[in-house]
Design a protein around this motif. Structure first.
Motif, PDB file in Angstrom:
ATOM      1  N   PHE A 168      12.391 -57.845  68.265  1.00  0.00           N
ATOM      2  CA  PHE A 168      12.214 -58.294  66.883  1.00  0.00           C
ATOM      3  C   PHE A 168      10.885 -57.782  66.310  1.00  0.00           C
ATOM      4  CE2 PHE A 168      14.994 -62.049  68.239  1.00  0.00           C
ATOM      5  CZ  PHE A 168      16.136 -61.413  67.781  1.00  0.00           C
ATOM      6  N   TYR A 169       9.858 -57.796  67.131  1.00  0.00           N
ATOM      7  CA  TYR A 169       8.554 -57.307  66.679  1.00  0.00           C
ATOM      8  C   TYR A 169       8.621 -55.808  66.380  1.00  0.00           C
ATOM      9  CZ  TYR A 169       3.590 -56.183  66.588  1.00  0.00           C
ATOM     10  OH  TYR A 169       2.344 -55.730  66.206  1.00  0.00           O
ATOM     11  N   THR A 170       9.308 -55.059  67.232  1.00  0.00           N
ATOM     12  CA  THR A 170       9.463 -53.615  67.012  1.00  0.00           C
ATOM     13  C   THR A 170      10.143 -53.351  65.671  1.00  0.00           C
ATOM     14  OG1 THR A 170       9.623 -53.222  69.394  1.00  0.00           O
ATOM     15  CG2 THR A 170      10.439 -51.482  67.940  1.00  0.00           C
ATOM     16  N   TYR A 171      11.140 -54.170  65.350  1.00  0.00           N
ATOM     17  CA  TYR A 171      11.824 -54.019  64.066  1.00  0.00           C
ATOM     18  C   TYR A 171      10.848 -54.220  62.906  1.00  0.00           C
ATOM     19  CZ  TYR A 171      15.525 -54.412  60.574  1.00  0.00           C
ATOM     20  OH  TYR A 171      16.329 -54.212  59.491  1.00  0.00           O
ATOM     21  N   PHE A 172       9.941 -55.178  63.052  1.00  0.00           N
ATOM     22  CA  PHE A 172       8.942 -55.428  62.014  1.00  0.00           C
ATOM     23  C   PHE A 172       7.980 -54.252  61.891  1.00  0.00           C
ATOM     24  CE2 PHE A 172       4.892 -57.450  60.585  1.00  0.00           C
ATOM     25  CZ  PHE A 172       5.333 -57.830  59.320  1.00  0.00           C
ATOM     26  N   VAL A 173       7.601 -53.645  63.024  1.00  0.00           N
ATOM     27  CA  VAL A 173       6.731 -52.465  63.005  1.00  0.00           C
ATOM     28  C   VAL A 173       7.443 -51.302  62.319  1.00  0.00           C
ATOM     29  CG1 VAL A 173       5.485 -50.786  64.415  1.00  0.00           C
ATOM     30  CG2 VAL A 173       5.501 -53.196  65.085  1.00  0.00           C
ATOM     31  N   ILE A 174       8.743 -51.166  62.582  1.00  0.00           N
ATOM     32  CA  ILE A 174       9.534 -50.127  61.918  1.00  0.00           C
ATOM     33  C   ILE A 174       9.513 -50.336  60.403  1.00  0.00           C
ATOM     34  CG2 ILE A 174      11.887 -49.267  61.574  1.00  0.00           C
ATOM     35  CD1 ILE A 174      12.374 -49.804  64.553  1.00  0.00           C
ATOM     36  N   TYR A 175       9.668 -51.581  59.981  1.00  0.00           N
ATOM     37  CA  TYR A 175       9.620 -51.890  58.548  1.00  0.00           C
ATOM     38  C   TYR A 175       8.262 -51.489  57.961  1.00  0.00           C
ATOM     39  CZ  TYR A 175       9.398 -54.500  54.183  1.00  0.00           C
ATOM     40  OH  TYR A 175       9.248 -54.843  52.872  1.00  0.00           O
ATOM     41  N   ALA A 217       1.233 -51.170  65.243  1.00  0.00           N
ATOM     42  CA  ALA A 217       1.677 -50.169  66.215  1.00  0.00           C
ATOM     43  C   ALA A 217       0.833 -50.222  67.488  1.00  0.00           C
ATOM     44  CB  ALA A 217       1.608 -48.781  65.593  1.00  0.00           C
ATOM     45  N   LEU A 218      -0.452 -50.495  67.345  1.00  0.00           N
ATOM     46  CA  LEU A 218      -1.326 -50.619  68.522  1.00  0.00           C
ATOM     47  C   LEU A 218      -0.908 -51.805  69.382  1.00  0.00           C
ATOM     48  CD1 LEU A 218      -3.819 -49.773  70.136  1.00  0.00           C
ATOM     49  CD2 LEU A 218      -5.207 -51.223  68.618  1.00  0.00           C
ATOM     50  N   ILE A 219      -0.608 -52.917  68.726  1.00  0.00           N
ATOM     51  CA  ILE A 219      -0.135 -54.100  69.458  1.00  0.00           C
ATOM     52  C   ILE A 219       1.178 -53.782  70.166  1.00  0.00           C
ATOM     53  CG2 ILE A 219       0.721 -56.467  69.210  1.00  0.00           C
ATOM     54  CD1 ILE A 219      -1.207 -56.751  66.819  1.00  0.00           C
ATOM     55  N   LEU A 220       2.064 -53.047  69.478  1.00  0.00           N
ATOM     56  CA  LEU A 220       3.346 -52.679  70.076  1.00  0.00           C
ATOM     57  C   LEU A 220       3.146 -51.808  71.310  1.00  0.00           C
ATOM     58  CD1 LEU A 220       6.456 -52.659  69.899  1.00  0.00           C
ATOM     59  CD2 LEU A 220       6.264 -50.604  68.471  1.00  0.00           C
ATOM     60  N   LEU A 277      12.825 -39.843  63.819  1.00  0.00           N
ATOM     61  CA  LEU A 277      13.860 -39.728  64.851  1.00  0.00           C
ATOM     62  C   LEU A 277      13.479 -40.490  66.110  1.00  0.00           C
ATOM     63  CD1 LEU A 277      16.464 -38.510  66.007  1.00  0.00           C
ATOM     64  CD2 LEU A 277      15.139 -36.481  66.651  1.00  0.00           C
ATOM     65  N   VAL A 278      12.225 -40.362  66.530  1.00  0.00           N
ATOM     66  CA  VAL A 278      11.796 -41.002  67.781  1.00  0.00           C
ATOM     67  C   VAL A 278      11.844 -42.520  67.654  1.00  0.00           C
ATOM     68  CG1 VAL A 278       9.890 -41.293  69.408  1.00  0.00           C
ATOM     69  CG2 VAL A 278      10.405 -39.038  68.495  1.00  0.00           C
ATOM     70  N   ILE A 279      11.410 -43.071  66.521  1.00  0.00           N
ATOM     71  CA  ILE A 279      11.452 -44.529  66.372  1.00  0.00           C
ATOM     72  C   ILE A 279      12.890 -45.019  66.327  1.00  0.00           C
ATOM     73  CG2 ILE A 279      11.430 -44.645  63.837  1.00  0.00           C
ATOM     74  CD1 ILE A 279       9.582 -46.937  66.351  1.00  0.00           C
ATOM     75  N   THR A 280      13.795 -44.180  65.824  1.00  0.00           N
ATOM     76  CA  THR A 280      15.219 -44.521  65.844  1.00  0.00           C
ATOM     77  C   THR A 280      15.717 -44.627  67.282  1.00  0.00           C
ATOM     78  OG1 THR A 280      15.554 -43.356  63.744  1.00  0.00           O
ATOM     79  CG2 THR A 280      17.514 -43.829  65.056  1.00  0.00           C
ATOM     80  N   LEU A 281      15.316 -43.680  68.121  1.00  0.00           N
ATOM     81  CA  LEU A 281      15.704 -43.705  69.534  1.00  0.00           C
ATOM     82  C   LEU A 281      15.070 -44.882  70.269  1.00  0.00           C
ATOM     83  CD1 LEU A 281      15.444 -39.882  70.353  1.00  0.00           C
ATOM     84  CD2 LEU A 281      17.502 -41.222  69.833  1.00  0.00           C
ATOM     85  N   ILE A 282      13.826 -45.196  69.934  1.00  0.00           N
ATOM     86  CA  ILE A 282      13.163 -46.348  70.553  1.00  0.00           C
ATOM     87  C   ILE A 282      13.936 -47.629  70.255  1.00  0.00           C
ATOM     88  CG2 ILE A 282      11.122 -47.848  70.383  1.00  0.00           C
ATOM     89  CD1 ILE A 282       9.419 -45.349  70.138  1.00  0.00           C
ATOM     90  N   PHE A 283      14.325 -47.797  68.999  1.00  0.00           N
ATOM     91  CA  PHE A 283      15.076 -49.000  68.639  1.00  0.00           C
ATOM     92  C   PHE A 283      16.443 -49.008  69.313  1.00  0.00           C
ATOM     93  CE2 PHE A 283      17.605 -51.728  65.767  1.00  0.00           C
ATOM     94  CZ  PHE A 283      16.832 -52.869  65.845  1.00  0.00           C
ATOM     95  N   GLY A 284      17.031 -47.816  69.504  1.00  0.00           N
ATOM     96  CA  GLY A 284      18.304 -47.722  70.210  1.00  0.00           C
ATOM     97  C   GLY A 284      18.175 -48.188  71.651  1.00  0.00           C
TER      98      GLY A 284
END
Length: 312
Positions: A168-175, A217-220, A277-284
């Motif tokens: 969920f946190y990663t999704y927020f970082v993506i946003y 992103a640093l926290i992530l 692209l890379v963040i898309t793969l990370i979320f995948g």
């Protein structure tokens, strides 16, 4: 029949990846208004060769890719629901179609009634969910679990909670990263967190958005690395966890590198698209881990069941 479903699954995943990248390309090149306020056609008609601009071509190509990808996703959802007898299949099929529709409607609304950066950042997040659901469907179609030891995976309660919160946190970082793009804040802070011998003073909304994204992103980065280390200590005997965590860390390093190079090269289009692209793969990858997480029985429950059997 499964052979054809696998072909559709591959085409659906590839097309949805192009949809995500196409959306990023539209934003990066300022092509969102390339077709005017008309949707789904360009200014009410197909693109005329005598009146083609780069912006119009990019926007129209993105819409065409989305339409083709939508066909593949709907076909995959229907066929997998009928032929793939897994617990998650129908749910993932429904999510893939639902978020595809939401994504298309948000894009249409942005074209016809203007683009708010905070709403458009959410539009990118919606496309992430759509892509991830299609990817998970494809993994079910290819029976990815049977190739590893996913069915025997047992995850403790604390680790399960950690993985859910991390996702969920990663999704927020993506946003927040999408907001950087839509706010035009890519070069708001060329250096971070210091500048001119001291901490950076935030004077504009663009600087605030960029500083917030980099801090998140640093926290992530720290969170994912610590999770990977914990998994190494306690779950490395499960190949599916081992490979998922290695993939996650490698992709994370690629994401950081592409982000740095994007800023260093003055928002190079190539590095910007790689970043997306890379963040898309990370979320995948994280979505697949969440799928495993939802299946896994916690250690505590297994111990309780064993104790009940012993007492009984």
């Amino acid at each position: 029949m499964k052979k054809y479903i696998k072909i559709i699954a591959i085409l659906a995943v590839i097309s949805m990846a192009f949809v995500v990248l196409g959306g990023a390309l539209v934003t990066k090149t300022g092509s969102a208004d390339g077709c005017g306020r008309s949707w789904p056609l360009c200014e009410g008609e197909l693109v005329q060769l005598s009146d083609v601009t780069p912006e119009k071509l990019i926007e129209f190509a993105h819409r065409a890719t989305t339409m083709i990808g939508s066909i593949f996703v709907v076909v995959l959802a229907i066929m997998s629901s009928i032929y793939i007898k897994r617990r998650e299949t129908k749910l993932l099929a429904s999510i893939s179609v639902l978020f595809l529709i939401i994504q298309a409607l948000m894009g249409a609304a942005a074209v016809m009634w203007g683009q708010n950066p905070y709403i458009m950042a959410l539009h990118f997040g919606i496309s992430m969910i759509s892509f991830a659901s299609v990817l998970l469907l494809a993994l079910l179609v290819f029976e990815f679990d049977y190739k590893f030891d996913a069915k025997e995976l047992v995850i403790g309660k604390k680790m399960k909670r950690n993985l859910y919160f991390l996702s969920f946190y990663t999704y927020f970082v993506i946003y927040s990263g999408a907001l950087v793009r839509h706010e035009g804040a890519g070069l708001a802070l060329p250096v971070w967190p210091f500048g001119n011998g001291g901490f950076i003073s935030l004077e504009t909304i663009q600087q605030l958005v960029q500083f917030g994204h980099r801090s998140l992103a640093l926290i992530l980065f720290v969170w994912i690395c610590s999770t990977a280390y914990f998994a190494y200590k306690h779950y490395w005997n499960y190949r599916v966890i081992k490979y998922s965590m290695i993939s996650l860390v490698v992709l994370l390093l690629m994401q950081i590198t592409s982000g740095i190079l994007t800023v260093a090269t003055g928002l190079s289009l190539t590095f910007s698209l790689i970043h997306s692209l890379v963040i898309t793969l990370i979320f995948g990858v994280l979505s697949y881990i969440m799928l495993l997480n939802s299946r896994s029985k916690s250690v505590e429950k297994m111990l309780d069941n064993k104790e009940m059997k012993r007492v009984g």
